[in-house]
Design a protein around this motif. Sequence first.
Motif, mmCIF file in Angstrom:
data_model
loop_
_atom_site.group_PDB
_atom_site.id
_atom_site.type_symbol
_atom_site.label_atom_id
_atom_site.label_comp_id
_atom_site.label_asym_id
_atom_site.label_seq_id
_atom_site.Cartn_x
_atom_site.Cartn_y
_atom_site.Cartn_z
ATOM 1 N N MET A 188 1.474 -1.338 -0.189
ATOM 2 C CA MET A 188 -0.089 -0.225 -0.233
ATOM 3 C C MET A 188 0.589 1.381 0.139
ATOM 4 O O MET A 188 1.951 1.158 1.204
ATOM 5 C CB MET A 188 -0.603 -0.283 1.303
ATOM 6 C CG MET A 188 -1.528 1.430 1.450
ATOM 7 S SD MET A 188 -2.921 1.214 2.748
ATOM 8 C CE MET A 188 -1.380 1.467 3.912
ATOM 9 N N ILE A 189 0.343 2.096 -0.568
ATOM 10 C CA ILE A 189 1.261 3.363 -0.759
ATOM 11 C C ILE A 189 0.383 4.469 -0.689
ATOM 12 O O ILE A 189 -0.641 4.343 -1.413
ATOM 13 C CB ILE A 189 2.009 3.760 -1.720
ATOM 14 C CG1 ILE A 189 3.021 2.339 -2.342
ATOM 15 C CG2 ILE A 189 2.722 4.597 -2.037
ATOM 16 C CD1 ILE A 189 4.000 2.026 -3.418
ATOM 17 N N VAL A 190 0.379 5.316 0.039
ATOM 18 C CA VAL A 190 -0.491 6.866 -0.095
ATOM 19 C C VAL A 190 -0.231 7.824 -0.573
ATOM 20 O O VAL A 190 1.396 8.133 0.375
ATOM 21 C CB VAL A 190 -1.063 7.026 1.267
ATOM 22 C CG1 VAL A 190 -2.045 8.510 1.399
ATOM 23 C CG2 VAL A 190 -2.339 5.816 1.893
ATOM 24 N N CYS A 191 0.019 8.767 -2.133
ATOM 25 C CA CYS A 191 0.626 10.043 -2.166
ATOM 26 C C CYS A 191 -0.778 10.796 -2.372
ATOM 27 O O CYS A 191 -1.692 10.998 -1.698
ATOM 28 C CB CYS A 191 1.426 9.720 -3.692
ATOM 29 S SG CYS A 191 1.555 7.953 -4.040
ATOM 30 N N ASN A 192 0.274 11.890 -1.617
ATOM 31 C CA ASN A 192 -0.739 13.512 -1.335
ATOM 32 C C ASN A 192 -0.137 14.779 -1.258
ATOM 33 O O ASN A 192 1.441 14.945 -1.700
ATOM 34 C CB ASN A 192 -1.010 14.253 -0.162
ATOM 35 C CG ASN A 192 -2.062 12.356 0.616
ATOM 36 O OD1 ASN A 192 -3.212 12.018 -0.094
ATOM 37 N ND2 ASN A 192 -1.608 11.794 2.118
ATOM 38 N N VAL A 193 -0.398 15.695 -2.145
ATOM 39 C CA VAL A 193 0.201 16.835 -2.437
ATOM 40 C C VAL A 193 0.157 18.327 -1.336
ATOM 41 O O VAL A 193 -1.514 18.137 -1.441
ATOM 42 C CB VAL A 193 -0.165 17.683 -3.140
ATOM 43 C CG1 VAL A 193 0.748 18.645 -3.292
ATOM 44 C CG2 VAL A 193 0.762 16.934 -4.319
ATOM 45 N N ASP A 194 0.648 19.148 -0.357
ATOM 46 C CA ASP A 194 0.048 19.723 0.214
ATOM 47 C C ASP A 194 -0.809 20.525 -0.277
ATOM 48 O O ASP A 194 -1.034 21.219 -1.816
ATOM 49 C CB ASP A 194 0.726 20.469 1.259
ATOM 50 C CG ASP A 194 2.359 21.668 0.941
ATOM 51 O OD1 ASP A 194 1.980 21.275 -0.781
ATOM 52 O OD2 ASP A 194 2.465 22.293 1.427
ATOM 53 N N ARG A 213 2.923 0.452 -9.574
ATOM 54 C CA ARG A 213 1.987 0.965 -11.118
ATOM 55 C C ARG A 213 1.639 2.081 -10.259
ATOM 56 O O ARG A 213 0.646 3.245 -11.010
ATOM 57 C CB ARG A 213 1.402 0.330 -11.341
ATOM 58 C CG ARG A 213 2.713 -0.735 -12.738
ATOM 59 C CD ARG A 213 2.027 -1.941 -13.768
ATOM 60 N NE ARG A 213 1.307 -2.405 -13.217
ATOM 61 C CZ ARG A 213 2.471 -3.725 -12.644
ATOM 62 N NH1 ARG A 213 3.252 -4.260 -12.930
ATOM 63 N NH2 ARG A 213 1.401 -4.729 -12.469
ATOM 64 N N ARG A 214 -0.180 1.467 -9.621
ATOM 65 C CA ARG A 214 -0.810 2.441 -8.956
ATOM 66 C C ARG A 214 -0.065 4.528 -8.624
ATOM 67 O O ARG A 214 -0.632 5.098 -8.507
ATOM 68 C CB ARG A 214 -2.040 2.457 -7.986
ATOM 69 C CG ARG A 214 -2.674 0.858 -8.197
ATOM 70 C CD ARG A 214 -3.887 0.946 -7.225
ATOM 71 N NE ARG A 214 -3.185 -0.286 -6.565
ATOM 72 C CZ ARG A 214 -3.780 -1.001 -5.970
ATOM 73 N NH1 ARG A 214 -2.918 -2.158 -7.477
ATOM 74 N NH2 ARG A 214 -2.578 -1.618 -5.476
ATOM 75 N N CYS A 215 0.971 3.798 -7.888
ATOM 76 C CA CYS A 215 1.890 5.315 -7.205
ATOM 77 C C CYS A 215 2.121 5.254 -8.512
ATOM 78 O O CYS A 215 1.974 7.127 -8.365
ATOM 79 C CB CYS A 215 2.876 4.468 -5.995
ATOM 80 S SG CYS A 215 3.682 5.919 -5.385
ATOM 81 N N LEU A 216 2.173 5.215 -9.281
ATOM 82 C CA LEU A 216 3.490 5.922 -10.458
ATOM 83 C C LEU A 216 1.917 6.711 -10.988
ATOM 84 O O LEU A 216 1.994 8.055 -11.380
ATOM 85 C CB LEU A 216 3.368 5.616 -11.750
ATOM 86 C CG LEU A 216 4.623 6.042 -12.792
ATOM 87 C CD1 LEU A 216 4.819 7.036 -12.519
ATOM 88 C CD2 LEU A 216 4.792 4.634 -13.502
#
Length: 174
Positions: A1-7, A27-30
């Motif tokens: 699991m990878i969680v990506c966010n931008v402030d 691949r989902r993270c990319l």
Amino acid sequence: MIVCNVDESGGVLTMSYGQHVDAQDMRRCLGTVRDLMDNLKAGFLLLTDLSNLESMDASCAPELGAIMDLCSAKGMLTEVRVIPEPSKDIGFVLISRFHHNPPVKTQTYQSLAEAIKNLSTAASPPAESVEIFSQDEIVRKREDDLAEAHFTVAARQEAEVNEGGLVDPTVSSW
């Protein structure tokens, strides 16, 4: 699991890795990172948190490199890594040498609290303008670097063969 966010400011991209990460997760993270690129400003900081990572498949390396290429192309200046145990380092140092063009400032911490405490100094705006590279420029630079490395290795091999003038340069064990 990878969680990506931008402030909200577009100055910090956060990527938190947890549990077991496989190629499909990467691949989902990319794809997510590609979607978030428009929200980032040149000179942004990447916060990579491996606190909850248990393991990562080696097959994730190509997508991880592609994420680093995207970040470099957008003008990332700093990467802050949270790696609580050396065994959790999944090769970021090695991969970043090939995908951070130009090289970025990297800071590594053992805890997220320690990293956040130091974010205020790392996330300060750049004193100079940041050049943003296109994907084509990054690819050309990487090809140039690889060609230069090959030339250097070939020249070193030739010098070793010719050292002392005892060996015919047309005959080599390489």
